[in-house]
Design a protein around this motif. Structure first.
Motif, short mmCIF file in Angstrom:
data_model
loop_
_atom_site.label_atom_id
_atom_site.label_comp_id
_atom_site.label_asym_id
_atom_site.label_seq_id
_atom_site.Cartn_x
_atom_site.Cartn_y
_atom_site.Cartn_z
N ILE A 144 0.84 -1.20 0.00
CA ILE A 144 0.00 0.00 0.00
C ILE A 144 0.87 1.25 0.00
CG2 ILE A 144 -1.58 1.37 1.42
CD1 ILE A 144 -2.93 -1.29 2.20
N GLY A 145 1.94 1.24 0.78
CA GLY A 145 2.85 2.39 0.81
C GLY A 145 3.44 2.68 -0.56
N GLU A 146 3.83 1.63 -1.28
CA GLU A 146 4.37 1.82 -2.63
C GLU A 146 3.30 2.33 -3.60
OE1 GLU A 146 7.52 1.59 -3.89
OE2 GLU A 146 8.03 1.54 -1.76
N LEU A 147 2.09 1.80 -3.47
CA LEU A 147 1.01 2.26 -4.35
C LEU A 147 0.74 3.75 -4.16
CD1 LEU A 147 -1.53 -0.69 -3.99
CD2 LEU A 147 -0.23 -0.09 -6.03
N ARG A 148 0.76 4.20 -2.93
CA ARG A 148 0.49 5.61 -2.66
C ARG A 148 1.57 6.53 -3.25
NH1 ARG A 148 -0.63 6.29 3.55
NH2 ARG A 148 -1.29 8.36 2.86
N LYS A 149 2.77 5.99 -3.43
CA LYS A 149 3.83 6.76 -4.08
C LYS A 149 3.67 6.79 -5.59
CE LYS A 149 7.29 5.38 -0.61
NZ LYS A 149 8.53 4.58 -0.43
N ARG A 150 3.15 5.72 -6.16
CA ARG A 150 3.17 5.54 -7.61
C ARG A 150 1.87 5.89 -8.33
NH1 ARG A 150 6.37 -0.23 -8.50
NH2 ARG A 150 7.81 -0.05 -6.74
N VAL A 151 0.75 5.75 -7.65
CA VAL A 151 -0.55 5.91 -8.31
C VAL A 151 -1.16 7.25 -7.94
CG1 VAL A 151 -2.84 4.93 -8.67
CG2 VAL A 151 -0.88 3.41 -8.26
N ALA A 152 -1.37 8.10 -8.94
CA ALA A 152 -1.98 9.41 -8.70
C ALA A 152 -3.45 9.24 -8.32
CB ALA A 152 -1.85 10.27 -9.95
N GLY A 153 -3.95 10.20 -7.54
CA GLY A 153 -5.36 10.19 -7.19
C GLY A 153 -5.76 9.10 -6.24
N LEU A 154 -4.81 8.64 -5.44
CA LEU A 154 -5.07 7.53 -4.54
C LEU A 154 -5.04 8.02 -3.10
CD1 LEU A 154 -5.57 4.47 -4.91
CD2 LEU A 154 -3.15 4.13 -4.40
N GLY A 155 -6.15 7.84 -2.41
CA GLY A 155 -6.22 8.19 -1.00
C GLY A 155 -6.01 6.95 -0.14
N TYR A 156 -6.00 7.17 1.17
CA TYR A 156 -5.80 6.06 2.09
C TYR A 156 -6.68 6.26 3.31
CZ TYR A 156 -3.56 2.89 5.41
OH TYR A 156 -3.31 1.91 6.32
#
Length: 219
Positions: A21-33
């Motif tokens: 999830i941490g990597e996704l938040r760095k790579r994917v624009a428009g992604l919240g958590y």
């Protein structure tokens, strides 16, 4: 702008979902958590509002009584939950929200948000999971054994999810998770309004598109 989508990630403890999830938040624009609430104290590397919202057990139980959580569950000696406010603030802005929840929480979210996408992260084997748990150095051996027993009893629930990712190599697992999110964004239901706005003439009534050119000439 269409509302954001919810992406549910689950895994046994030590399965790697937090790292993915941490990597996704760095790579994917428009992604919240969706930052969860928990009644346990923070670990030394954890920050308020980033990793969790840390509250005492009395406050957590009061929030349960107020219906503040879309899902909550006891996990070992603590309580964890995700509030409606945390989700709705982000999806209303069009952000896709990534959630880190257990199997029970995932079921609750799927019932309330049937359009959500669920992803289960599995380790290559129990032996690999044991090695990863021990290498963290955050749990006693008895705690590691307890987590391994829980994992063995939980992993069959992965078949309830939309997708399963085997976290053998982290980079491959992150790429697979990213592909799932990007594919979900291309679903017709997510793109329909954009297409209608871009090509209004394509969705006009047939009577407006077909012009009467008069009788044809047979020859």
């Amino acid at each position: 702008m269409p509302p954001g989508q919810i992406f549910i990630f689950s895994a046994p403890s030590g399965g790697g979902k937090s790292t993915i999830i941490g990597e996704l938040r760095k790579r994917v624009a428009g992604l919240g958590y969706a930052v969860s609430h928990t009644s346990r104290p923070p670990r030394k590397e954890e920050r308020e509002g980033v990793h969790y919202y840390f509250v005492d057990r009395v406050t957590f139980e009061r929030m349960i009584g107020q219906g503040a959580f879309v899902e909550w569950a006891p996990v070992y000696d603590a309580l964890y939950g995700t509030s409606f406010m945390t989700l709705e603030e982000q999806t209303a802005k069009g952000l896709d929200v990534v959630m880190d929840v257990d199997v029970k929480g995932a079921r609750s979210i799927r019932r309330r948000f049937p359009e959500s996408v669920s992803i289960y992260i599995v380790p290559p084997s129990i032996a690999t999971l044991a090695e990863r748990l021990r290498s963290r150095g955050t749990d006693s051996e008895s705690a590691v054994e307890r987590r391994l027993r829980a994992a063995a009893g939980e992993i069959h629930h992965s078949l309830e999810y939309d997708y399963i990712i085997v976290n053998h190599l982290l980079e491959d697992a992150v790429k697979e998770a990213e592909a799932i999110i990007l594919a979900a964004r291309c679903r017709t239901a997510r793109r329909e309004m954009s297409v209608r706005r871009a090509f209004p003439e394509s969705f006009a009534p047939v009577s407006e598109l077909v012009k009467d050119t008069g009788p044809g000439t047979e020859g």
